[in-house]
Design a protein around this motif. Structure first.
Motif, PDB file in Angstrom:
ATOM      1  N   HIS A   1       5.775  -7.713  -6.936  1.00 25.21           N
ATOM      2  CA  HIS A   1       4.645  -7.350  -6.075  1.00 25.21           C
ATOM      3  C   HIS A   1       4.984  -7.389  -4.584  1.00 25.21           C
ATOM      4  CE1 HIS A   1       1.466  -7.213  -9.208  1.00 25.21           C
ATOM      5  NE2 HIS A   1       2.343  -7.957  -9.853  1.00 25.21           N
ATOM      6  N   ASN A   2       6.190  -7.787  -4.234  1.00 23.02           N
ATOM      7  CA  ASN A   2       6.658  -7.861  -2.846  1.00 23.02           C
ATOM      8  C   ASN A   2       5.717  -8.677  -1.976  1.00 23.02           C
ATOM      9  OD1 ASN A   2       9.008  -6.306  -3.355  1.00 23.02           O
ATOM     10  ND2 ASN A   2       7.726  -4.474  -3.397  1.00 23.02           N
ATOM     11  N   ASP A   3       5.014  -8.017  -1.044  1.00 21.20           N
ATOM     12  CA  ASP A   3       4.162  -8.735  -0.090  1.00 21.20           C
ATOM     13  C   ASP A   3       2.699  -8.823  -0.528  1.00 21.20           C
ATOM     14  OD1 ASP A   3       3.310  -6.145   0.214  1.00 21.20           O
ATOM     15  OD2 ASP A   3       3.705  -6.048   2.368  1.00 21.20           O
ATOM     16  N   PHE A   4       2.378  -8.383  -1.726  1.00 21.95           N
ATOM     17  CA  PHE A   4       1.029  -8.438  -2.288  1.00 21.95           C
ATOM     18  C   PHE A   4       0.017  -7.631  -1.476  1.00 21.95           C
ATOM     19  CE2 PHE A   4       3.079 -11.659  -4.640  1.00 21.95           C
ATOM     20  CZ  PHE A   4       2.377 -11.797  -5.818  1.00 21.95           C
ATOM     21  N   ALA A   5       0.499  -6.612  -0.762  1.00 21.77           N
ATOM     22  CA  ALA A   5      -0.393  -5.785   0.049  1.00 21.77           C
ATOM     23  C   ALA A   5      -1.449  -5.065  -0.799  1.00 21.77           C
ATOM     24  CB  ALA A   5       0.417  -4.768   0.844  1.00 21.77           C
ATOM     25  N   ASN A   6      -1.108  -4.739  -2.021  1.00 19.77           N
ATOM     26  CA  ASN A   6      -2.051  -4.013  -2.878  1.00 19.77           C
ATOM     27  C   ASN A   6      -2.251  -4.749  -4.212  1.00 19.77           C
ATOM     28  OD1 ASN A   6      -3.838  -1.870  -3.102  1.00 19.77           O
ATOM     29  ND2 ASN A   6      -2.386  -0.637  -4.259  1.00 19.77           N
ATOM     30  N   SER A   7      -2.077  -6.071  -4.191  1.00 17.90           N
ATOM     31  CA  SER A   7      -2.199  -6.884  -5.399  1.00 17.90           C
ATOM     32  C   SER A   7      -3.193  -8.008  -5.185  1.00 17.90           C
ATOM     33  CB  SER A   7      -0.846  -7.485  -5.783  1.00 17.90           C
ATOM     34  OG  SER A   7       0.106  -6.482  -6.023  1.00 17.90           O
ATOM     35  N   VAL A   8      -3.886  -8.386  -6.265  1.00 16.02           N
ATOM     36  CA  VAL A   8      -4.840  -9.493  -6.232  1.00 16.02           C
ATOM     37  C   VAL A   8      -4.644 -10.346  -7.482  1.00 16.02           C
ATOM     38  CG1 VAL A   8      -6.544  -8.212  -4.875  1.00 16.02           C
ATOM     39  CG2 VAL A   8      -6.674  -8.183  -7.373  1.00 16.02           C
TER      40      VAL A   8
ATOM     41  N   GLY B   1       7.332 -17.954   4.481  1.00 13.05           N
ATOM     42  CA  GLY B   1       8.662 -17.955   5.080  1.00 13.05           C
ATOM     43  C   GLY B   1       9.136 -16.576   5.486  1.00 13.05           C
ATOM     44  N   THR B   2       8.696 -15.553   4.768  1.00 14.62           N
ATOM     45  CA  THR B   2       9.142 -14.187   5.075  1.00 14.62           C
ATOM     46  C   THR B   2       8.048 -13.323   5.679  1.00 14.62           C
ATOM     47  OG1 THR B   2       8.624 -13.531   2.801  1.00 14.62           O
ATOM     48  CG2 THR B   2      10.895 -14.181   3.262  1.00 14.62           C
ATOM     49  N   ASN B   3       6.796 -13.606   5.351  1.00 12.48           N
ATOM     50  CA  ASN B   3       5.659 -12.817   5.851  1.00 12.48           C
ATOM     51  C   ASN B   3       4.558 -13.750   6.357  1.00 12.48           C
ATOM     52  OD1 ASN B   3       6.720 -10.261   5.060  1.00 12.48           O
ATOM     53  ND2 ASN B   3       6.126 -10.701   2.954  1.00 12.48           N
ATOM     54  N   PRO B   4       4.739 -14.355   7.522  1.00 13.42           N
ATOM     55  CA  PRO B   4       3.712 -15.267   8.030  1.00 13.42           C
ATOM     56  C   PRO B   4       2.360 -14.566   8.132  1.00 13.42           C
ATOM     57  CG  PRO B   4       5.685 -15.356   9.390  1.00 13.42           C
ATOM     58  CD  PRO B   4       5.866 -14.216   8.433  1.00 13.42           C
ATOM     59  N   GLY B   5       1.319 -15.287   7.755  1.00 16.21           N
ATOM     60  CA  GLY B   5      -0.025 -14.728   7.829  1.00 16.21           C
ATOM     61  C   GLY B   5      -0.477 -14.014   6.574  1.00 16.21           C
ATOM     62  N   VAL B   6       0.434 -13.769   5.633  1.00 13.81           N
ATOM     63  CA  VAL B   6       0.062 -13.115   4.383  1.00 13.81           C
ATOM     64  C   VAL B   6      -0.608 -14.137   3.471  1.00 13.81           C
ATOM     65  CG1 VAL B   6       0.952 -12.060   2.265  1.00 13.81           C
ATOM     66  CG2 VAL B   6       1.870 -11.378   4.473  1.00 13.81           C
ATOM     67  N   THR B   7      -1.765 -13.764   2.931  1.00 14.07           N
ATOM     68  CA  THR B   7      -2.480 -14.607   1.985  1.00 14.07           C
ATOM     69  C   THR B   7      -2.782 -13.779   0.748  1.00 14.07           C
ATOM     70  OG1 THR B   7      -3.496 -15.842   3.790  1.00 14.07           O
ATOM     71  CG2 THR B   7      -4.500 -16.064   1.621  1.00 14.07           C
TER      72      THR B   7
ATOM     73  N   GLU C   1     -10.668  -1.756  -7.130  1.00 15.79           N
ATOM     74  CA  GLU C   1     -10.355  -0.330  -7.146  1.00 15.79           C
ATOM     75  C   GLU C   1      -8.940  -0.067  -6.647  1.00 15.79           C
ATOM     76  OE1 GLU C   1     -11.262   3.355  -8.364  1.00 15.79           O
ATOM     77  OE2 GLU C   1     -12.736   1.749  -8.401  1.00 15.79           O
ATOM     78  N   ASN C   2      -8.128   0.531  -7.515  1.00 15.69           N
ATOM     79  CA  ASN C   2      -6.767   0.942  -7.203  1.00 15.69           C
ATOM     80  C   ASN C   2      -5.829  -0.219  -6.834  1.00 15.69           C
ATOM     81  OD1 ASN C   2      -5.030   3.114  -7.329  1.00 15.69           O
ATOM     82  ND2 ASN C   2      -5.132   3.479  -5.125  1.00 15.69           N
ATOM     83  N   LYS C   3      -6.195  -1.437  -7.210  1.00 14.24           N
ATOM     84  CA  LYS C   3      -5.356  -2.612  -6.940  1.00 14.24           C
ATOM     85  C   LYS C   3      -4.519  -2.945  -8.170  1.00 14.24           C
ATOM     86  CE  LYS C   3      -7.127  -3.944  -2.933  1.00 14.24           C
ATOM     87  NZ  LYS C   3      -6.394  -3.864  -1.716  1.00 14.24           N
ATOM     88  N   ARG C   4      -3.447  -3.669  -7.942  1.00 19.34           N
ATOM     89  CA  ARG C   4      -2.670  -4.262  -9.031  1.00 19.34           C
ATOM     90  C   ARG C   4      -3.248  -5.656  -9.246  1.00 19.34           C
ATOM     91  NH1 ARG C   4       3.502  -3.790  -7.769  1.00 19.34           N
ATOM     92  NH2 ARG C   4       3.615  -4.515  -9.908  1.00 19.34           N
ATOM     93  N   VAL C   5      -3.829  -5.871 -10.418  1.00 20.13           N
ATOM     94  CA  VAL C   5      -4.524  -7.120 -10.725  1.00 20.13           C
ATOM     95  C   VAL C   5      -3.640  -7.979 -11.625  1.00 20.13           C
ATOM     96  CG1 VAL C   5      -6.540  -8.153 -11.838  1.00 20.13           C
ATOM     97  CG2 VAL C   5      -6.794  -6.045 -10.521  1.00 20.13           C
TER      98      VAL C   5
END
Length: 186
Positions: A28-35, A60-66, A100-104
């Motif tokens: 899922h890499n950075d989880f930009a389109n995943s929940v 460590g690699t993407n600060p601020g990503v939740t 909608e259109n997310k990877r769940v």
């Protein structure tokens, strides 16, 4: 007295959570389109731990990503809902985002017959149509499937009989420590 056999406990449980989190990051890499959706009632505790580890690792690699986390209750979607002697008690559903259109990623503690996962997939439709649904479970009970549902990510596979059950004890529910047991009937 029921006989119990220890299947998993700390610190091995933390290693399993770390390994599963790494697998999710690879896919899922950075989880930009995943929940993540934790299945009520006990799957939410495991989901919270996985998301906590994901957020710690991604910081460590993407600060601020939740990683987005929600809780899904499928009680009223179960096929045995009206077949029980006592009524089922629903739990809270909290899905603060559209699917909608997310990877769940559905997360549950124990996979047995597959019926709970089928019910969860039905319940998800109220929140949109996901692009893809994956299943992550802590314990995969082999030889118990009623439906052809297989998890994508597994903490540990356990060979069980129909008469046995898997007991998951979480500290969040008041247990002294996290432990997963295989319980034989009396």
């Amino acid at each position: 007295m029921n006989q119990k056999r220890l299947v998993l406990s700390s610190p091995l449980l933390e290693i399993v959570i770390s390994r599963l989190s790494q697998e999710l990051i690879e896919n899922h890499n950075d989880f930009a389109n995943s929940v993540v959706l934790g299945l009520q009632p006990r799957g939410i505790y495991f989901a919270e731990r996985v998301v906590r580890e994901l957020n710690r690792t991604l910081a460590g690699t993407n600060p601020g990503v939740t990683v987005p986390l929600g809780y899904l209750d499928a009680t009223f979607y179960r096929d045995d809902f009206r077949r029980r002697d006592s009524p089922l008690r629903p739990n809270t559903t909290n899905v603060p985002f559209l699917l909608e259109n997310k990877r769940v990623i559905l997360i549950d503690d124990v996979m047995a017959t597959g019926r709970m996962v089928r019910a969860a997939m039905d319940a998800m439709t109220a929140f949109g149509r996901p692009r893809k649904v994956e299943l992550l479970v802590l314990i995969d009970r082999l030889y118990n499937r009623d439906l052809p549902i297989t998890p994508d990510y597994v903490g540990q596979r356990v060979h069980t009989l129909d008469t046995q059950r898997v007991l998951v004890e979480w500290t969040e529910q008041g247990a002294e420590q996290d432990r997963i047991w295989l319980v034989d009937p009396e």
